[in-house]
Motif scaffolding. Structure first.
Motif, PDB file in Angstrom:
ATOM      1  N   LEU A 168      58.698 -60.706 -43.652  1.00  0.00           N
ATOM      2  CA  LEU A 168      57.871 -59.777 -42.887  1.00  0.00           C
ATOM      3  C   LEU A 168      57.052 -58.891 -43.818  1.00  0.00           C
ATOM      4  O   LEU A 168      55.902 -58.554 -43.537  1.00  0.00           O
ATOM      5  CB  LEU A 168      58.750 -58.898 -41.980  1.00  0.00           C
ATOM      6  CG  LEU A 168      59.277 -59.591 -40.718  1.00  0.00           C
ATOM      7  CD1 LEU A 168      60.342 -58.738 -40.043  1.00  0.00           C
ATOM      8  CD2 LEU A 168      58.134 -59.864 -39.734  1.00  0.00           C
ATOM      9  N   GLU A 225      52.833 -59.720 -48.235  1.00  0.00           N
ATOM     10  CA  GLU A 225      51.493 -59.260 -47.987  1.00  0.00           C
ATOM     11  C   GLU A 225      50.617 -60.398 -47.505  1.00  0.00           C
ATOM     12  O   GLU A 225      50.605 -61.478 -48.070  1.00  0.00           O
ATOM     13  CB  GLU A 225      50.932 -58.746 -49.330  1.00  0.00           C
ATOM     14  CG  GLU A 225      50.148 -57.486 -49.197  1.00  0.00           C
ATOM     15  CD  GLU A 225      49.957 -56.864 -50.566  1.00  0.00           C
ATOM     16  OE1 GLU A 225      50.193 -55.651 -50.674  1.00  0.00           O
ATOM     17  OE2 GLU A 225      49.575 -57.584 -51.494  1.00  0.00           O
ATOM     18  N   LYS A 226      49.772 -60.102 -46.501  1.00  0.00           N
ATOM     19  CA  LYS A 226      48.814 -61.098 -46.033  1.00  0.00           C
ATOM     20  C   LYS A 226      47.595 -60.984 -46.928  1.00  0.00           C
ATOM     21  O   LYS A 226      47.177 -59.876 -47.314  1.00  0.00           O
ATOM     22  CB  LYS A 226      48.429 -60.811 -44.582  1.00  0.00           C
ATOM     23  CG  LYS A 226      49.494 -61.213 -43.587  1.00  0.00           C
ATOM     24  CD  LYS A 226      48.979 -61.028 -42.165  1.00  0.00           C
ATOM     25  CE  LYS A 226      50.089 -61.376 -41.190  1.00  0.00           C
ATOM     26  NZ  LYS A 226      49.695 -61.088 -39.810  1.00  0.00           N
ATOM     27  N   MET A 240      41.237 -55.702 -41.379  1.00  0.00           N
ATOM     28  CA  MET A 240      41.995 -55.839 -40.134  1.00  0.00           C
ATOM     29  C   MET A 240      41.803 -57.237 -39.589  1.00  0.00           C
ATOM     30  O   MET A 240      40.680 -57.714 -39.459  1.00  0.00           O
ATOM     31  CB  MET A 240      41.492 -54.798 -39.125  1.00  0.00           C
ATOM     32  CG  MET A 240      42.106 -54.914 -37.758  1.00  0.00           C
ATOM     33  SD  MET A 240      43.421 -53.765 -37.449  1.00  0.00           S
ATOM     34  CE  MET A 240      42.661 -52.199 -37.604  1.00  0.00           C
ATOM     35  N   ASP A 255      45.112 -60.075 -35.063  1.00  0.00           N
ATOM     36  CA  ASP A 255      46.381 -59.650 -34.447  1.00  0.00           C
ATOM     37  C   ASP A 255      46.705 -58.183 -34.720  1.00  0.00           C
ATOM     38  O   ASP A 255      47.808 -57.713 -34.433  1.00  0.00           O
ATOM     39  CB  ASP A 255      47.529 -60.540 -34.926  1.00  0.00           C
ATOM     40  CG  ASP A 255      47.745 -60.459 -36.436  1.00  0.00           C
ATOM     41  OD1 ASP A 255      48.613 -61.180 -36.968  1.00  0.00           O
ATOM     42  OD2 ASP A 255      47.036 -59.676 -37.099  1.00  0.00           O
ATOM     43  N   SER A 279      47.077 -56.766 -37.599  1.00  0.00           N
ATOM     44  CA  SER A 279      47.683 -56.523 -38.918  1.00  0.00           C
ATOM     45  C   SER A 279      46.571 -56.449 -39.963  1.00  0.00           C
ATOM     46  O   SER A 279      45.414 -56.762 -39.681  1.00  0.00           O
ATOM     47  CB  SER A 279      48.667 -57.640 -39.256  1.00  0.00           C
ATOM     48  OG  SER A 279      47.960 -58.868 -39.366  1.00  0.00           O
ATOM     49  N   LYS A 280      46.968 -56.033 -41.156  1.00  0.00           N
ATOM     50  CA  LYS A 280      45.966 -55.916 -42.226  1.00  0.00           C
ATOM     51  C   LYS A 280      46.268 -56.909 -43.335  1.00  0.00           C
ATOM     52  O   LYS A 280      47.425 -57.264 -43.600  1.00  0.00           O
ATOM     53  CB  LYS A 280      45.966 -54.489 -42.777  1.00  0.00           C
ATOM     54  CG  LYS A 280      45.315 -53.502 -41.823  1.00  0.00           C
ATOM     55  CD  LYS A 280      44.548 -52.453 -42.582  1.00  0.00           C
ATOM     56  CE  LYS A 280      43.665 -51.664 -41.625  1.00  0.00           C
ATOM     57  NZ  LYS A 280      42.933 -50.618 -42.300  1.00  0.00           N
TER      58      LYS A 280
END
Lengths: 292, 394
Positions: free
Chosen positions: B18, B21-22, B61, B64, B66-67
């Motif tokens: 979780l 990092e994206k 951003m 969904d 999220s960043k």
């Protein structure tokens, strides 16, 4: 007529640097019967090393830079010998040729990485001097480059014909086996040849930098090509041939640029090469063959 | 006990996943070797600096909510068409959602040619990868493909404005002589298509032109021609290396035109390092100078990544922020599977196509229908080893 005279004189003066590069190629070929394609790159590398003097002593005179380039060229010459010739079997000519190609690319990349590809200013002597005779002009810095080049050539000829090293070098180039039988250490002679041509190359690189005003990694490929052309036209292994051919190519190139433009200039220089390859493949001063 | 340990380990693993990092990958590409290597280095530095700033502010951003952080990878195309095409194909095979580049116009032109010409043309198997150019400036390239976008200034507009202004300021000057670097797409096109045409349109007589090649070292013949022409203005359409060579030869031969005009790409640090004294007084139109707060800040940030700010690298900086804006407005998913990556690429393309106006470092930039930019510009002049603002025509 004035344009012709001016182009010819400018070309011949600049051609002295081509002669120095050609001498380096031809001397190595004469001694080892192999081409050192990294020679021009090492010359430019030596010239870059000369600039290190300015990093240590900011106001150093141009002569100090040229001297440092001279020494660095010699060192680079020895490194090239060790990396591309000493450990590679003499019986495999392609291996040494490809090794020198690799060395050319390596030196080029090192220069690009160390300088970020940015051209660097190169000091010159007499760059503010212009000798005039009416409309005809002679650049002071090019004259100096020409004189230094001639002195280097004279020095080399003196080394080859007046010293034991020169005698040994000529012996090895004529008859390697016989020279070995006479007690001449061929490996040592080969190494010294590379050091001497490297010293010459360092000066050539410095003179080219001085005449252009800047040094750039862009110079390595055109100088390699010009050096090879001069070597072939002069005669592989002939030092007088390389000198004459260097001046000839410089003058020819400049005159053609005047009358045919820059886009056709290199075309005619290549045509000159082909003419020699077809009608006089040995070059202007093809050296006599050895007894083997 | 074992079950508890297993459950704890599973919980840690889940937390780790979780917390991972994206990232959104942006591929940069340009010349990092060869004579124009400086431009590639500066573009990379600007992209990294912009990404760093965006990431420190939280990132971009996603759809969904999220960043994700920007991840920049810069590839060397060696300023050759073959390598550029190879690089873009490689980029298309990764999860990069957009490519920023190239440096050289001789790369951009054939590269745009391998992209799909018209979007949704099922008969065209061209690459479907949005390319957002920062540097390659030759006129009119983006119209080659609907996947090509450029954030480069319009040289026709800039030189037209410059020659017009010069005519107003110096009405006594009548003639222009051109020096052109013949074997480089940008410099060649800029003289023949832009400078020569715009000078004539503004009432100047072309007194002649002379040519040289990018790697030339002897300019004696060309400068003699320049001297014979004795024009009021000498316009040099060449990159820094040969520009400096010509300027030094002009100094030797005592050629001193009343005015010197240079190529946009010469208004860089490289020229000042090579021939500041000889370039003194040269005027160039440019789409960047550190005259605004944002410009100064971008310049300083880029310097931290060992790059220099000029009209080209700052376009790369602007591109990153424009892309952030587009990604957020088009709500990209940021997922890494091939279908999602392609969908995100399409969204970015459509988002870039929709833009009418973007925020630039000199002010607002208008986007044109053929995917080019109408950027604000000013005139700079070489003075005391620096490029200083001479005139703001807007």
């Amino acid at each position: 007529m004035l344009d012709l005279l001016q182009s010819t004189s400018d070309g011949i003066l600049f051609g002295a640097t081509y002669a120095l590069i050609g001498i380096g190629f031809t001397l190595v070929f004469g001694v080892m019967h192999k081409l050192n394609l990294s020679y021009a790159a090492a010359s430019v590398g030596g010239a870059y090393c000369g600039l290190l003097v300015l990093k240590v002593f900011a106001g150093a005179p141009p002569l100090a830079v040229f001297f440092c380039a001279f020494l660095a060229g010699g060192l680079l010459g020895y490194v090239v010998y060790l990396a591309c010739f000493h450990f590679i079997p003499i019986s495999n000519p392609l291996a040494t040729l490809m090794a020198t190609v690799g060395m050319l690319l390596l030196i080029d990349e090192v220069i690009v990485h160390q300088t970020d590809g940015m051209p660097l200013n190169y000091p010159a002597m007499f760059d503010d001097v212009m000798l005039r005779a009416g409309e005809f002009t002679l650049r002071g810095d090019l004259l100096m480059v020409f004189v230094v080049s001639i002195l280097c050539m004279a020095g080399l000829l003196a080394l080859l014909y007046r010293t034991r090293l020169g005698l040994a070098t000529r012996a090895v180039s004529q008859q390697t086996v016989a020279a070995q039988l006479c007690g001449i250490r061929v490996g040592q002679v080969n190494a010294m040849t590379f050091v001497v041509t490297g010293l010459l190359g360092g000066i050539a690189g410095a003179m080219i930098g001085a005449s252009v005003g800047t040094l750039s990694p862009l110079l390595t490929t055109p100088l390699t090509v010009k050096g090879l052309i001069v070597t072939v036209i002069g005669g592989l292994g002939s030092i007088p041939g390389a000198i004459i051919a260097g001046l000839l190519v410089g003058g020819f190139e400049s005159v053609l640029q005047q009358y045919r433009g820059v886009t056709e200039r290199d075309l005619y220089v290549m045509l000159l090469l082909f003419v020699f390859l077809v009608f006089r493949p040995g070059g202007l001063f093809a050296p006599k063959g050895g007894r083997d | 006990m074992k079950k508890i340990a297993f459950a704890v380990a599973l919980a840690f693993a889940a937390t780790g996943t979780l917390a991972q990092e994206k990232t959104i990958k942006i591929a940069g590409f340009g010349a990092k070797s060869g004579v124009v290597r400086g431009f590639g280095i500066n573009s990379e530095a600007a992209m990294l600096a912009a990404a760093d700033q965006i990431n420190k502010a939280g990132g971009v951003m996603l759809a969904d909510g999220s960043k994700a952080k920007f991840a920049v990878e810069f590839l060397d195309d060696r300023c050759t068409a073959e390598e550029g095409i190879s690089v873009i194909r490689r980029i298309a095979g990764t999860d990069a959602v957009v490519a920023v580049g190239p440096t050289c116009s001789n790369v951009a032109e054939p590269l745009f040619g391998i992209l799909q010409k018209k979007v949704d043309d099922k008969g065209d198997s061209g690459l479907q990868m949005p390319v957002f150019t920062d540097v390659a400036i030759k006129v009119g390239l983006a119209k080659i493909s609907e996947w090509a976008f450029r954030n480069v200034p319009n040289e026709i507009t800039m030189y037209s404005s410059l020659f017009y202004w010069l005519k107003q300021k110096h009405p006594e000057m009548k003639t222009v002589f051109g020096g052109v670097e013949e074997d480089f797409a940008h410099s060649r096109a800029t003289w023949y298509v832009v400078m020569k045409d715009r000078a004539t349109a503004n009432g100047y007589t072309i007194a002649g032109e002379t040519k040289w090649l990018l790697a030339d070292t002897n300019f004696a013949t060309q400068v003699r021609e320049m001297k014979k022409a004795n024009a009021d203005i000498v316009a040099i359409s060449a990159h820094p290396f040969s520009t400096c060579g010509v300027l030094k030869e002009m100094q030797r031969q005592g050629v001193k035109p009343k005015l010197l005009v240079g190529l946009t790409s010469t208004s860089t640090l490289e020229t000042m390092q090579g021939c500041a004294k000889q370039a003194e007084g040269m005027m160039i139109p440019t789409s960047f100078a550190p005259v605004t707060k944002e410009g100064k800040s971008a310049s300083e940030a880029t310097a931290k990544f060992k790059g220099a700010a000029d009209l080209h690298s700052m376009a790369a900086w602007e591109n990153m922020f424009i892309l952030k804006q587009v990604m957020e407005s088009e709500k990209i998913s940021g997922k890494k599977d091939a279908a999602s990556v392609q969908a995100d690429r399409r969204k970015i393309r459509d988002g870039l196509a929709k833009l009418k106006v973007t925020k630039g470092l000199l002010g607002e930039t208008k986007r044109t229908d053929d995917r080019e930019a109408d950027k604000p510009y000013l005139f700079v002049q070489a003075k005391g080893g620096n490029w200083t603002v001479l005139h703001n025509p807007l």
